[in-house]
Design a protein around this motif. Structure first.
Motif, PDB file in Angstrom:
ATOM      1  N   ASP A 199      94.542 -10.197 -61.549  1.00 40.52           N
ATOM      2  CA  ASP A 199      93.299  -9.645 -61.037  1.00 40.52           C
ATOM      3  C   ASP A 199      93.530  -8.171 -60.725  1.00 40.52           C
ATOM      4  N   PHE A 200      92.462  -7.486 -60.332  1.00 41.38           N
ATOM      5  CA  PHE A 200      92.581  -6.048 -60.132  1.00 41.38           C
ATOM      6  C   PHE A 200      93.388  -5.694 -58.881  1.00 41.38           C
ATOM      7  N   GLU A 201      93.464  -6.603 -57.951  1.00 41.53           N
ATOM      8  CA  GLU A 201      94.322  -6.349 -56.792  1.00 41.53           C
ATOM      9  C   GLU A 201      95.781  -6.273 -57.236  1.00 41.53           C
ATOM     10  N   LEU A 202      96.178  -7.160 -58.154  1.00 40.18           N
ATOM     11  CA  LEU A 202      97.546  -7.151 -58.668  1.00 40.18           C
ATOM     12  C   LEU A 202      97.836  -5.856 -59.412  1.00 40.18           C
ATOM     13  N   THR A 203      96.972  -5.478 -60.355  1.00 40.91           N
ATOM     14  CA  THR A 203      97.263  -4.297 -61.168  1.00 40.91           C
ATOM     15  C   THR A 203      97.174  -3.013 -60.348  1.00 40.91           C
ATOM     16  N   ARG A 204      96.261  -2.986 -59.384  1.00 37.30           N
ATOM     17  CA  ARG A 204      96.155  -1.804 -58.517  1.00 37.30           C
ATOM     18  C   ARG A 204      97.407  -1.660 -57.651  1.00 37.30           C
ATOM     19  N   THR A 205      97.900  -2.787 -57.113  1.00 37.39           N
ATOM     20  CA  THR A 205      99.123  -2.759 -56.315  1.00 37.39           C
ATOM     21  C   THR A 205     100.306  -2.311 -57.163  1.00 37.39           C
ATOM     22  N   PHE A 206     100.397  -2.852 -58.366  1.00 37.48           N
ATOM     23  CA  PHE A 206     101.486  -2.477 -59.263  1.00 37.48           C
ATOM     24  C   PHE A 206     101.428  -0.989 -59.603  1.00 37.48           C
ATOM     25  N   ALA A 207     100.263  -0.509 -59.971  1.00 41.28           N
ATOM     26  CA  ALA A 207     100.131   0.901 -60.347  1.00 41.28           C
ATOM     27  C   ALA A 207     100.527   1.813 -59.194  1.00 41.28           C
ATOM     28  N   ARG A 208     100.100   1.467 -58.015  1.00 40.40           N
ATOM     29  CA  ARG A 208     100.457   2.301 -56.859  1.00 40.40           C
ATOM     30  C   ARG A 208     101.959   2.265 -56.582  1.00 40.40           C
ATOM     31  N   ARG A 209     102.571   1.098 -56.702  1.00 43.08           N
ATOM     32  CA  ARG A 209     104.006   1.006 -56.458  1.00 43.08           C
ATOM     33  C   ARG A 209     104.785   1.868 -57.460  1.00 43.08           C
ATOM     34  N   VAL A 210     104.390   1.812 -58.711  1.00 40.43           N
ATOM     35  CA  VAL A 210     105.055   2.643 -59.722  1.00 40.43           C
ATOM     36  C   VAL A 210     104.843   4.119 -59.412  1.00 40.43           C
ATOM     37  N   ALA A 211     103.602   4.492 -59.094  1.00 38.63           N
ATOM     38  CA  ALA A 211     103.296   5.895 -58.808  1.00 38.63           C
ATOM     39  C   ALA A 211     104.054   6.388 -57.583  1.00 38.63           C
ATOM     40  N   GLU A 212     104.221   5.540 -56.577  1.00 35.35           N
ATOM     41  CA  GLU A 212     104.980   5.932 -55.392  1.00 35.35           C
ATOM     42  C   GLU A 212     106.433   6.215 -55.739  1.00 35.35           C
ATOM     43  N   SER A 213     106.986   5.434 -56.659  1.00 34.87           N
ATOM     44  CA  SER A 213     108.372   5.678 -57.068  1.00 34.87           C
ATOM     45  C   SER A 213     108.501   6.980 -57.843  1.00 34.87           C
ATOM     46  N   ILE A 214     107.461   7.337 -58.601  1.00 28.24           N
ATOM     47  CA  ILE A 214     107.470   8.598 -59.344  1.00 28.24           C
ATOM     48  C   ILE A 214     107.249   9.775 -58.397  1.00 28.24           C
ATOM     49  N   GLU A 215     106.400   9.584 -57.413  1.00 27.76           N
ATOM     50  CA  GLU A 215     106.053  10.656 -56.478  1.00 27.76           C
ATOM     51  C   GLU A 215     107.292  11.237 -55.806  1.00 27.76           C
ATOM     52  N   ARG A 216     108.283  10.398 -55.556  1.00 28.46           N
ATOM     53  CA  ARG A 216     109.488  10.854 -54.862  1.00 28.46           C
ATOM     54  C   ARG A 216     110.402  11.678 -55.758  1.00 28.46           C
ATOM     55  N   ARG A 217     110.116  11.729 -57.060  1.00 27.00           N
ATOM     56  CA  ARG A 217     111.036  12.362 -57.999  1.00 27.00           C
ATOM     57  C   ARG A 217     110.657  13.791 -58.374  1.00 27.00           C
ATOM     58  N   GLY A 218     109.494  14.255 -57.982  1.00 25.35           N
ATOM     59  CA  GLY A 218     109.098  15.586 -58.415  1.00 25.35           C
ATOM     60  C   GLY A 218     107.882  16.084 -57.675  1.00 25.35           C
ATOM     61  N   PRO A 219     107.292  17.172 -58.157  1.00 27.06           N
ATOM     62  CA  PRO A 219     106.120  17.768 -57.484  1.00 27.06           C
ATOM     63  C   PRO A 219     104.837  17.020 -57.819  1.00 27.06           C
ATOM     64  N   TYR A 220     104.792  15.740 -57.432  1.00 23.99           N
ATOM     65  CA  TYR A 220     103.661  14.886 -57.744  1.00 23.99           C
ATOM     66  C   TYR A 220     103.061  14.361 -56.451  1.00 23.99           C
ATOM     67  N   THR A 221     101.805  13.903 -56.542  1.00 20.84           N
ATOM     68  CA  THR A 221     101.153  13.362 -55.354  1.00 20.84           C
ATOM     69  C   THR A 221     100.154  12.285 -55.738  1.00 20.84           C
ATOM     70  N   LEU A 222      99.947  11.353 -54.813  1.00 21.80           N
ATOM     71  CA  LEU A 222      98.887  10.356 -54.953  1.00 21.80           C
ATOM     72  C   LEU A 222      97.647  10.751 -54.164  1.00 21.80           C
ATOM     73  N   GLU A 223      97.635  11.953 -53.611  1.00 19.96           N
ATOM     74  CA  GLU A 223      96.520  12.435 -52.800  1.00 19.96           C
ATOM     75  C   GLU A 223      95.327  12.767 -53.688  1.00 19.96           C
TER      76      GLU A 223
END
Length: 305
Positions: free
Chosen positions: A187-211
């Motif tokens: 469901d979309f809760e699963l894919t949204r949670t997954f996408a955010r978790r991946v993006a959070e791991s990327i955010e820590r690696r460079g000049p990126y943001t989820l803002e």
């Protein structure tokens, strides 16, 4: 300007076309007729990505130099051979989307002023089940180095999770990284949670943001995962975009996407068929993921510090 209507046979349908000489992309010299011809010609490649998917159209009946608008609900005058699907909305209503499964549908809607085709992230017959996860890499400036850098990071993380990520241009400034969803019960809760978790791991690696608020990004690349909801949509592969040169959201291979010389607006209505004559569709024989999103999310949990 001529308003003469002409009949065109597309497959088993006969479609009345009008105002084909109307400028749609005036700077590029592209008319409404050119747009209609483009969608008829590209249909074979485009339909595998839009068939069975609810459509959101961005319409510009007077061309891109005039105001356009998004359209979700299917107007009553649309012929009944274009399929509809009614999907419940969060406020208790419904939206009746068009679903196009053949070239005639693309041609008809292009004649109605649809320049840009977006798809929901679901199948029309299972609107609560996402079929893909999308990461939209949206630069805050014309510097595309952060886009390529983030795309490389995403590719490596998603490949490590055995999800076979693919990439396309947005047709504007950014890139879309996409993963197919194999989970039957997703469901979309699963894919949204997954996408955010991946993006959070990327955010820590460079000049990126989820803002999502531009004022708070401070020049960092926006890792947009907000599209992973039941009502959100993304531009379809091979769709035109409403920019002066008539660029196209084009599927890429990873080498091309990460090449510093490539620009997301390089492929246009003027050169796309020359490209396709020289380079096969990079997504035509794409590998399928070997893990589900559920398995990938569990792997992220196991790897978390």
């Amino acid at each position: 300007m001529s308003s003469k209507s002409v009949e065109r046979h597309v497959g088993e349908r006969t479609i009345s076309l009008s105002h084909l000489d109307k400028p749609y992309f005036a700077e590029a010299g592209v008319t409404k007729g050119d747009v209609v011809d483009y969608y008829e010609r590209i249909a074979e490649l485009m339909l595998p990505h839009v068939a069975r998917r609810p459509l959101v159209m961005q319409r510009f009946p007077e061309g891109i130099d005039a105001a356009g608008f998004y359209q979700k609900n299917t107007p009553a005058h649309v012929p009944d051979w274009i399929r509809r699907v009614a999907i419940d909305t969060s406020d208790g209503g419904t939206t009746t989307y068009s679903v196009v499964d053949d070239a005639a549908g693309l041609v008809y809607l292009a004649n109605q002023g649809a320049l840009v085709f977006h798809t929901l992230l679901c199948d029309a017959d299972q609107p609560a089940r996402p079929v893909e996860v999308i990461f939209d890499l949206d630069p805050s400036s014309d510097d595309l180095d952060p886009v390529r850098s983030a795309a490389r990071e995403l590719r490596d993380v998603l490949n490590a999770l055995d999800l076979a990520p693919r990439v396309k241009t947005s047709g504007s400034r950014g890139l879309h990284v996409i993963v197919d969803v194999l989970d039957d019960d997703a469901d979309f809760e699963l894919t949204r949670t997954f996408a955010r978790r991946v993006a959070e791991s990327i955010e820590r690696r460079g000049p990126y943001t989820l803002e999502h608020r531009k004022a708070r990004r401070r020049g960092r690349l926006f890792l947009d995962v907000l599209r992973n909801t039941s009502s959100s949509h993304a531009v379809a592969p091979y769709s035109l975009r409403p920019l002066p040169a008539a660029p196209i959201a084009i599927p890429l291979d990873w080498n091309e996407a990460l090449d510093a010389s490539f620009h997301p607006q390089r492929i246009t209505i003027d050169n796309v068929f020359r490209r396709l004559a020289q380079k096969a569709d990079p997504w035509a024989d794409r590998p399928a993921p070997t893990h589900t999103i559920t398995e990938a999310l569990a792997a992220l949990d196991d790897a978390a510090p």
